[in-house]
Design an enzyme around this catalytic site. Structure first.
Site, PDB file in Angstrom:
ATOM      1  CE1 TYR A  82       1.011  -0.167   4.334  1.00 29.13           C
ATOM      2  CE2 TYR A  82      -0.131   1.680   4.504  1.00 29.13           C
ATOM      3  CZ  TYR A  82       0.806   0.983   5.038  1.00 29.13           C
ATOM      4  OH  TYR A  82       1.235   1.319   6.336  1.00 29.13           O
ATOM      5  CE  LYS A 140       3.057   3.112   2.963  1.00 31.39           C
ATOM      6  NZ  LYS A 140       3.145   3.113   4.583  1.00 31.39           N
ATOM      7  CD  GLU A 152       9.936   1.653  10.719  1.00 33.06           C
ATOM      8  OE1 GLU A 152       9.767   2.462   9.837  1.00 33.06           O
ATOM      9  OE2 GLU A 152       9.815   0.311  10.230  1.00 33.06           O
ATOM     10  CG  LEU A 159       8.174   2.412   4.908  1.00 30.68           C
ATOM     11  CD1 LEU A 159       8.053   0.934   4.119  1.00 30.68           C
ATOM     12  CD2 LEU A 159       6.943   3.070   5.281  1.00 30.68           C
TER      13      LEU A 159
HETATM   14  N1  PMP Z   1       7.583   3.677   9.061  1.00 29.96           N
HETATM   15  C1  PMP Z   1       6.481   3.103   9.142  1.00 29.96           C
HETATM   16  C2  PMP Z   1       6.453   1.723   9.822  1.00 29.96           C
HETATM   17  C3  PMP Z   1       5.277   3.429   8.466  1.00 29.96           C
HETATM   18  O1  PMP Z   1       4.087   2.668   8.555  1.00 29.96           O
HETATM   19  C4  PMP Z   1       5.257   4.661   7.876  1.00 29.96           C
HETATM   20  C5  PMP Z   1       3.919   5.395   7.172  1.00 29.96           C
HETATM   21  N2  PMP Z   1       3.523   4.396   6.347  1.00 29.96           N
HETATM   22  C6  PMP Z   1       6.522   5.567   7.932  1.00 29.96           C
HETATM   23  C7  PMP Z   1       7.613   5.140   8.595  1.00 29.96           C
HETATM   24  C8  PMP Z   1       6.632   6.935   7.169  1.00 29.96           C
HETATM   25  O2  PMP Z   1       6.555   6.598   5.760  1.00 29.96           O
HETATM   26  P1  PMP Z   1       6.070   7.903   4.897  1.00 29.96           P
HETATM   27  O3  PMP Z   1       6.685   9.118   5.376  1.00 29.96           O
HETATM   28  O4  PMP Z   1       6.560   7.399   3.503  1.00 29.96           O
HETATM   29  O5  PMP Z   1       4.628   7.954   5.215  1.00 29.96           O
END
Ligand code: PMP
Length: 291
Positions: free
Chosen positions: A37, A155, A187, A211
């Protein structure tokens, strides 16, 4: 079945009322979390960093040997059409692609020529999203053990542990949880984590353990352009508690200060100047570049 909202959603090339969009019980997204996603924010009716999300989507699909069922141009068109049809000024577009619905449940991947992927897009309306009052008070987080699988750089829709983490935070009376593995923070449950010490911005380096946040990439670029010092390395909870500031980034929260970690105030216990400045720069630059 009555619903509280009546959005128009996108399912496999069609725009439908949300109550009429149906996916098979054999869909591998449903049975096996075999899907990926993206969440793209909308501000002022325009998409933030669409390109970054499209590139990461392509990578996630590639890592899972899943065919890209839609061109980047058509994907952009789908995003824009949903913004228009649902009259979204501020909010998010959620996109999900799964390996589709074969005739039966089987661990083995179906032949992509026989089983097309399922693609879903829907909007989430969040008026005034960029002016969230939370940015003025900051978030409180707890730390929990990171029990997710080893390919967090993909993701996937496998979000049960992050969901459980949010529930653990809720039960502890705080806003979110930071995940800890081998004594260091990976994270947040749905965001990347940062601390600031002596003016230096510290965030975990990229690997399969986290991620690769689209917002992270943009924020680190803006920070470096503004001559701020950035160090990409892992940090401990103790370090976070002794830091001057802490914050998180994600596509839907942008840059959000963190003021408490496991009950200990970070810095003054109020949002700090570095997080505030980065939020401001990020929002300004992202709005300018939005399409
Ligand atoms: N880490 C994780 C585990 C996440 O789920 C997300 C958000 N989807 C992020 C980091 C941040 O990613 P982004 O800045 O692309 O939204």
């Amino acid at each position: 079945m009555s619903r509280k909202t009546n959005r128009t959603v996108y399912l496999n090339g069609e725009y439908l009322p949300e109550g009429e969009a149906k996916v098979s019980i054999f869909d591998r997204g449903f049975l096996m979390a075999d899907g990926v996603y993206e969440v793209t924010s909308v501000l002022g009716g325009k998409l933030l960093d669409f390109d970054g999300h499209a590139v990461r989507l392509e990578r996630s699909l590639g890592e899972l040997d899943m065919a890209a069922p839609i061109s980047k141009e058509d994907l952009l068109e789908g995003h824009r059409e949903l913004v228009r049809l649902n009259d979204i000024n501020d909010g998010m577009i959620y996109l999900q692609i799964t390996r589709g619905a074969p005739d039966d449940r089987d661990f083995v991947f179906p032949d992509p020529n026989e089983t097309p992927s399922t693609i879903v897009l829907f909007t989430q309306n969040k008026p005034g999203m960029a002016d969230s009052p939370v940015a003025k008070v900051g978030l409180k987080v707890i730390s929990i053990e990171d029990q997710r699988w080893g390919r967090r750089d993909i993701k996937t829709v496998q979000l049960l542990y992050p969901s459980m983490g949010k529930m653990m935070a809720k039960a502890a009376g705080v806003d979110d949880a930071w995940l800890v593995e081998d004594g260091v923070v990976t994270e947040g449950t749905s965001n990347n984590a940062y601390i600031v010490k002596g003016g230096k911005i510290i965030t975990r380096h990229l690997s399969n353990e986290i991620l690769h946040g689209i917002t992270r990439k943009a924020v680190l670029r803006f920070a470096r352009e503004a001559q701020m010092e950035v160090e990409e390395r892992a940090f401990t909870i103790e370090e976070a508690q002794g830091a001057d500031e802490a914050f998180i980034t994600s596509a839907s929260t942008f840059v959000m200060p963190v003021v408490e970690v496991d009950g200990a105030a970070v810095g003054t216990g109020t949002p700090g100047p570095v997080a505030a400045r980065l939020r401001e720069i990020y929002l300004e630059e992202s709005r300018k570049a939005a399409i």
